[in-house]
Design a protein around this motif. Structure first.
Motif, mmCIF file in Angstrom:
data_model
loop_
_atom_site.group_PDB
_atom_site.id
_atom_site.type_symbol
_atom_site.label_atom_id
_atom_site.label_comp_id
_atom_site.label_asym_id
_atom_site.label_seq_id
_atom_site.Cartn_x
_atom_site.Cartn_y
_atom_site.Cartn_z
ATOM 1 N N ALA A 293 0.818 -1.215 0.000
ATOM 2 C CA ALA A 293 0.000 0.000 0.000
ATOM 3 C C ALA A 293 0.854 1.267 0.000
ATOM 4 C CB ALA A 293 -0.921 0.002 1.224
ATOM 5 N N TYR A 294 2.077 1.170 0.511
ATOM 6 C CA TYR A 294 2.949 2.343 0.585
ATOM 7 C C TYR A 294 3.926 2.435 -0.583
ATOM 8 C CZ TYR A 294 1.380 2.884 5.441
ATOM 9 O OH TYR A 294 0.646 3.065 6.582
ATOM 10 N N ARG A 295 4.021 1.383 -1.388
ATOM 11 C CA ARG A 295 5.013 1.395 -2.469
ATOM 12 C C ARG A 295 4.873 2.617 -3.382
ATOM 13 N NH1 ARG A 295 4.901 0.244 -7.487
ATOM 14 N NH2 ARG A 295 2.840 -0.698 -7.337
ATOM 15 N N PRO A 296 3.654 2.985 -3.853
ATOM 16 C CA PRO A 296 3.565 4.147 -4.739
ATOM 17 C C PRO A 296 3.932 5.460 -4.063
ATOM 18 C CG PRO A 296 1.573 2.789 -4.871
ATOM 19 C CD PRO A 296 2.351 2.327 -3.679
ATOM 20 N N ARG A 297 3.916 5.494 -2.752
ATOM 21 C CA ARG A 297 4.256 6.720 -2.037
ATOM 22 C C ARG A 297 5.755 6.878 -1.846
ATOM 23 N NH1 ARG A 297 0.104 7.739 2.831
ATOM 24 N NH2 ARG A 297 1.100 9.776 2.596
ATOM 25 N N GLY A 303 10.255 7.596 -11.411
ATOM 26 C CA GLY A 303 11.464 6.824 -11.132
ATOM 27 C C GLY A 303 12.231 7.239 -9.895
ATOM 28 N N ILE A 304 11.709 8.164 -9.115
ATOM 29 C CA ILE A 304 12.370 8.580 -7.883
ATOM 30 C C ILE A 304 12.026 7.593 -6.771
ATOM 31 C CG2 ILE A 304 12.606 10.419 -6.178
ATOM 32 C CD1 ILE A 304 13.728 11.091 -8.947
ATOM 33 N N VAL A 305 13.026 7.244 -5.963
ATOM 34 C CA VAL A 305 12.811 6.413 -4.780
ATOM 35 C C VAL A 305 13.169 7.272 -3.571
ATOM 36 C CG1 VAL A 305 13.380 4.281 -3.570
ATOM 37 C CG2 VAL A 305 13.372 4.330 -6.077
ATOM 38 N N LEU A 306 12.158 7.622 -2.801
ATOM 39 C CA LEU A 306 12.363 8.544 -1.690
ATOM 40 C C LEU A 306 13.091 7.871 -0.529
ATOM 41 C CD1 LEU A 306 8.805 10.167 -1.600
ATOM 42 C CD2 LEU A 306 10.849 11.001 -2.781
ATOM 43 N N GLY A 307 13.699 8.693 0.327
ATOM 44 C CA GLY A 307 14.203 8.174 1.574
ATOM 45 C C GLY A 307 13.057 7.598 2.385
ATOM 46 N N SER A 308 13.313 6.513 3.128
ATOM 47 C CA SER A 308 12.241 5.784 3.799
ATOM 48 C C SER A 308 12.445 5.769 5.308
ATOM 49 C CB SER A 308 12.184 4.337 3.292
ATOM 50 O OG SER A 308 11.909 4.315 1.906
ATOM 51 N N SER A 318 8.191 8.579 4.635
ATOM 52 C CA SER A 318 9.328 9.020 3.825
ATOM 53 C C SER A 318 10.025 10.162 4.563
ATOM 54 C CB SER A 318 8.877 9.464 2.438
ATOM 55 O OG SER A 318 8.038 10.614 2.516
ATOM 56 N N TRP A 319 11.203 10.520 4.074
ATOM 57 C CA TRP A 319 11.937 11.619 4.691
ATOM 58 C C TRP A 319 12.851 12.250 3.663
ATOM 59 C CZ3 TRP A 319 17.319 12.046 5.717
ATOM 60 C CH2 TRP A 319 18.078 10.940 5.335
ATOM 61 N N THR A 332 12.936 16.614 6.885
ATOM 62 C CA THR A 332 11.480 16.549 6.950
ATOM 63 C C THR A 332 11.054 15.088 6.949
ATOM 64 O OG1 THR A 332 11.270 18.642 5.758
ATOM 65 C CG2 THR A 332 9.321 17.225 5.835
ATOM 66 N N VAL A 333 10.292 14.703 7.962
ATOM 67 C CA VAL A 333 9.794 13.336 8.102
ATOM 68 C C VAL A 333 8.296 13.350 7.810
ATOM 69 C CG1 VAL A 333 9.555 11.347 9.637
ATOM 70 C CG2 VAL A 333 11.551 12.865 9.844
ATOM 71 N N ARG A 334 7.862 12.427 6.941
ATOM 72 C CA ARG A 334 6.458 12.369 6.523
ATOM 73 C C ARG A 334 5.895 10.980 6.852
ATOM 74 N NH1 ARG A 334 9.496 14.631 2.319
ATOM 75 N NH2 ARG A 334 9.062 16.854 1.975
ATOM 76 N N PRO A 335 5.392 10.775 8.063
ATOM 77 C CA PRO A 335 4.825 9.467 8.401
ATOM 78 C C PRO A 335 3.534 9.228 7.633
ATOM 79 C CG PRO A 335 4.505 11.029 10.201
ATOM 80 C CD PRO A 335 5.351 11.721 9.186
ATOM 81 N N PHE A 336 3.320 7.967 7.240
ATOM 82 C CA PHE A 336 2.112 7.614 6.509
ATOM 83 C C PHE A 336 0.934 7.323 7.441
ATOM 84 C CE2 PHE A 336 5.159 5.807 3.104
ATOM 85 C CZ PHE A 336 5.360 7.073 2.582
#
Length: 370
Positions: A293-297, A303-308, A318-319, A332-336
């Motif tokens: 469920a979080y893969r697309p986020r 093609g970018i892979v965000l910090g996790s 992500s962060w 910046t930390v972005r909790p799902f």
């Protein structure tokens, strides 16, 4: 017993095994060269953060100077390898893995640029390109323009990409150094390292190295990691010396007998995993650490892979580290989903560790969960 069936491993058991081998359950005191070698390199096309932050998450006491020194002394280099993407690898892996992965790069060249290169003498192009980049490192824009002088009917960008795939081109510093800028200029690995390419390692040896860093795994996982096929036969040949498992879908998993496989209930600390980290890119089934469920986020359409953000061994947000070149760093930390207080405090501590690594000044921001 080698070759024995070890039973079923669920996603949590697989995740703990992966985190242990990635030094993400417990940081290591090993130096960056040893860790880079163990991991088979770190994906590094987005300069310079991913390799540095990837090592920071894994190594106690890691500093930017430790990796910068390896790159400047030519003990580590950036070159197209697994999946045809830029990886930071040891000099030894550069010289041995590039011949092994050469068929993959040539296949990608045919797929992407075949029509624009049809009828071209690629051997002659490679000879000319080698002479140019060994005379002086060149950007792809400059190299393509110079190759097009004698091929005016050809696309310069396609000519440069042909050189990239046909030759073992490394990116030279200051490209990719922490705190420094510079164009992506290239020369050959042989010229930069002063040594010829080494004989390609046998596929058996590469499979064992992969399992040591990413196992237990399937043949499909190995293919996802490196881009080469044919791993079912390799693992079948190695099976008498391995231990076999199955996942909950019944797929065959292989592993080294003595590799760490922690109890599924082993605590997993909060970690900030680097952008483009191979932790998320090296399995056909990523759910051992990345909920679908979080893969697309985390893996965007461009093609970018965000910090996790890892919480209890799974991606939970992500962060991003920002502020390079400004002196005003921020994480910046972005909790799902909402974080428990202890996990939020641990994420803040990890973010402050990143800020200290980057320069010691800055702020940590948490976005609203969701």
């Amino acid at each position: 017993m080698p070759g024995a069936d070890g039973g079923v491993l669920g996603p949590r058991a697989l995740g703990r095994a992966l985190l242990a081998r990635q030094h993400l359950l417990e940081r290591t005191a090993d130096g960056p060269a040893a860790v880079i070698g163990h991991l088979g390199g770190l994906q590094a096309q987005a300069a310079p953060q991913p390799p540095y932050l990837g090592l920071l998450a894994r190594i106690d006491g890691f500093t930017p100077e430790a990796l910068t020194g390896l790159i400047e002394s030519r003990r580590a280099v950036r070159i197209a390898l697994q999946r045809g993407t830029i990886h930071l690898v040891t000099a030894e892996d550069c010289l041995s893995l590039r011949p092994l992965l050469q068929p993959l790069l040539e296949r990608q060249l045919r797929t992407t640029y075949g029509k624009r290169l049809a009828g071209l003498d690629l051997d002659a192009l490679a000879v000319e390109a080698r002479a140019l980049v060994e005379e002086e490192p060149r950007t792809f824009q400059r190299l393509g323009a110079e190759l097009a002088v004698t091929r005016p009917d050809r696309d310069p960008a396609a000519l440069a990409q042909a050189a990239r795939c046909l030759l073992p081109l490394v990116q030279v510093p200051p490209r990719g150094l922490w705190g420094h800028g510079g164009p992506a200029a290239h020369t050959t690995a042989e010229a930069w390292l002063g040594r010829p390419l080494a004989p390609a390692p046998p596929l058996d040896a590469l499979a064992l190295r992969y399992l040591a860093a990413f196992g237990p795994a399937t043949a499909a996982d190995l293919q996802k990691w490196c881009g080469l096929g044919g791993w079912a036969a390799v693992l079948g040949r190695l099976a008498p010396g391995l231990v076999a498992f199955r996942d909950e879908q019944g797929r065959q998993l292989y592993d080294l007998p003595d590799a760490p496989r922690p109890d599924p209930d082993t605590p997993a600390p909060v970690r900030l995993v680097a952008p483009f980290d191979n932790l998320l890119l090296s399995h056909a089934d990523r759910t051992r650490v990345l909920p679908e469920a979080y893969r697309p986020r985390v893996m965007t359409q461009n093609g970018i892979v965000l910090g996790s953000l890892l919480v209890d061994g799974l991606v939970a947000g992500s962060w991003q580290l920002a502020g390079e070149g400004t002196g005003a760093w921020s994480v910046t930390v972005r909790p799902f989903a909402p974080l428990a207080r202890a996990d939020r405090d641990a994420a803040r501590a990890e973010a402050e560790r990143v800020l200290a690594f980057a320069g010691g000044h800055g702020e940590v921001r948490f976005e609203a969960a969701g």
